[in-house]
Design a protein around this motif. Structure first.
Motif, PDB file in Angstrom:
ATOM      1  N   GLY A  38       0.814  -1.212   0.000  1.00 15.80           N
ATOM      2  CA  GLY A  38       0.000   0.000   0.000  1.00 15.80           C
ATOM      3  C   GLY A  38       0.846   1.260   0.000  1.00 15.80           C
ATOM      4  O   GLY A  38       0.470   2.281   0.561  1.00 15.80           O
ATOM      5  N   LYS A  58       2.824   6.734   3.063  1.00 17.61           N
ATOM      6  CA  LYS A  58       1.918   5.866   3.823  1.00 17.61           C
ATOM      7  C   LYS A  58       2.262   4.459   3.373  1.00 17.61           C
ATOM      8  O   LYS A  58       2.455   4.197   2.179  1.00 17.61           O
ATOM      9  N   SER A  60       1.379   0.094   4.293  1.00 20.92           N
ATOM     10  CA  SER A  60       0.520  -0.876   4.987  1.00 20.92           C
ATOM     11  C   SER A  60       1.293  -2.182   5.127  1.00 20.92           C
ATOM     12  O   SER A  60       1.051  -3.138   4.399  1.00 20.92           O
ATOM     13  N   GLY A  64      -3.125  -4.520   6.289  1.00 20.62           N
ATOM     14  CA  GLY A  64      -3.740  -3.393   5.593  1.00 20.62           C
ATOM     15  C   GLY A  64      -3.824  -2.114   6.413  1.00 20.62           C
ATOM     16  O   GLY A  64      -4.466  -1.156   5.997  1.00 20.62           O
ATOM     17  N   ILE A  65      -3.187  -2.085   7.576  1.00 19.11           N
ATOM     18  CA  ILE A  65      -3.221  -0.903   8.434  1.00 19.11           C
ATOM     19  C   ILE A  65      -2.254   0.140   7.879  1.00 19.11           C
ATOM     20  O   ILE A  65      -1.053  -0.114   7.745  1.00 19.11           O
ATOM     21  N   LYS A  66      -2.760   1.323   7.523  1.00 19.76           N
ATOM     22  CA  LYS A  66      -1.932   2.406   6.969  1.00 19.76           C
ATOM     23  C   LYS A  66      -1.135   3.074   8.087  1.00 19.76           C
ATOM     24  O   LYS A  66      -1.692   3.453   9.111  1.00 19.76           O
ATOM     25  N   LEU A  67       0.159   3.203   7.847  1.00 17.53           N
ATOM     26  CA  LEU A  67       1.050   3.849   8.804  1.00 17.53           C
ATOM     27  C   LEU A  67       1.831   4.948   8.107  1.00 17.53           C
ATOM     28  O   LEU A  67       2.231   4.791   6.944  1.00 17.53           O
TER      29      LEU A  67
END
Length: 153
Positions: A38, A58, A60, A64-67
């Motif tokens: 991502g 950004k 992931s 799927g967690i966007k950081l």
């Protein structure tokens, strides 16, 4: 804090100038990063790499967690090497050296990453179970994409 190292070497069928032009442009990073990460550049000044440049992304890396990830290009020697260091992001430490050496048939490209994870003992477990394998997969994908872009001619 436990420090880990990931090294990879790839030979690129291109001149040092072609190789440098591609890898010194932050825009090209997305082309060689797995879609599953991502990866998205959210802010940079549009210039090729220079010491002091800040690039915001950004990513992931898990579930799927966007950081957010912010790197600074700390050293650049044109057609030779550059270093990016994480300023904010998922690692406790991220120091990535990119070396480019001309060879008879193109360029030897060496990546050397030193990294550490937060959370002490839990970070060491995460490295064993997830992170080192994820980094291996990312670099394998990158090798495949670089081969498609440069070595299939």
């Amino acid at each position: 804090m436990k420090l880990y190292k990931k090294e990879s070497v790839q030979y690129v069928n291109a001149s040092i100038e072609e190789c440098w032009a591609f890898f010194s442009s932050p825009r090209n990073l997305q082309k060689i990063t797995p879609e599953t990460m991502g990866f998205q550049i959210t802010d940079f000044d549009g210039k090729n790499m220079y010491a002091g440049q800040i690039i915001q992304y950004k990513v992931s890396p898990l579930l799927g967690i966007k950081l957010p990830w912010v790197t600074e290009i700390t050293f650049v020697e044109e057609n030779s090497y550059f270093i990016d260091e994480q300023r904010f992001g998922p690692y406790a430490l991220w120091h990535h050296k990119h070396f480019f050496e001309p060879t008879e048939n193109g360029v030897k490209m060496t990546d050397l990453v030193h990294y550490a994870l937060p959370l002490g003992f839990l970070g060491r477990i995460m490295n064993t179970l997830v992170v080192k394998n994820k980094l291996k997969a990312i670099f394998e994908h990158r090798e495949k994409m670089v081969n498609q872009l440069f070595n299939s001619k």
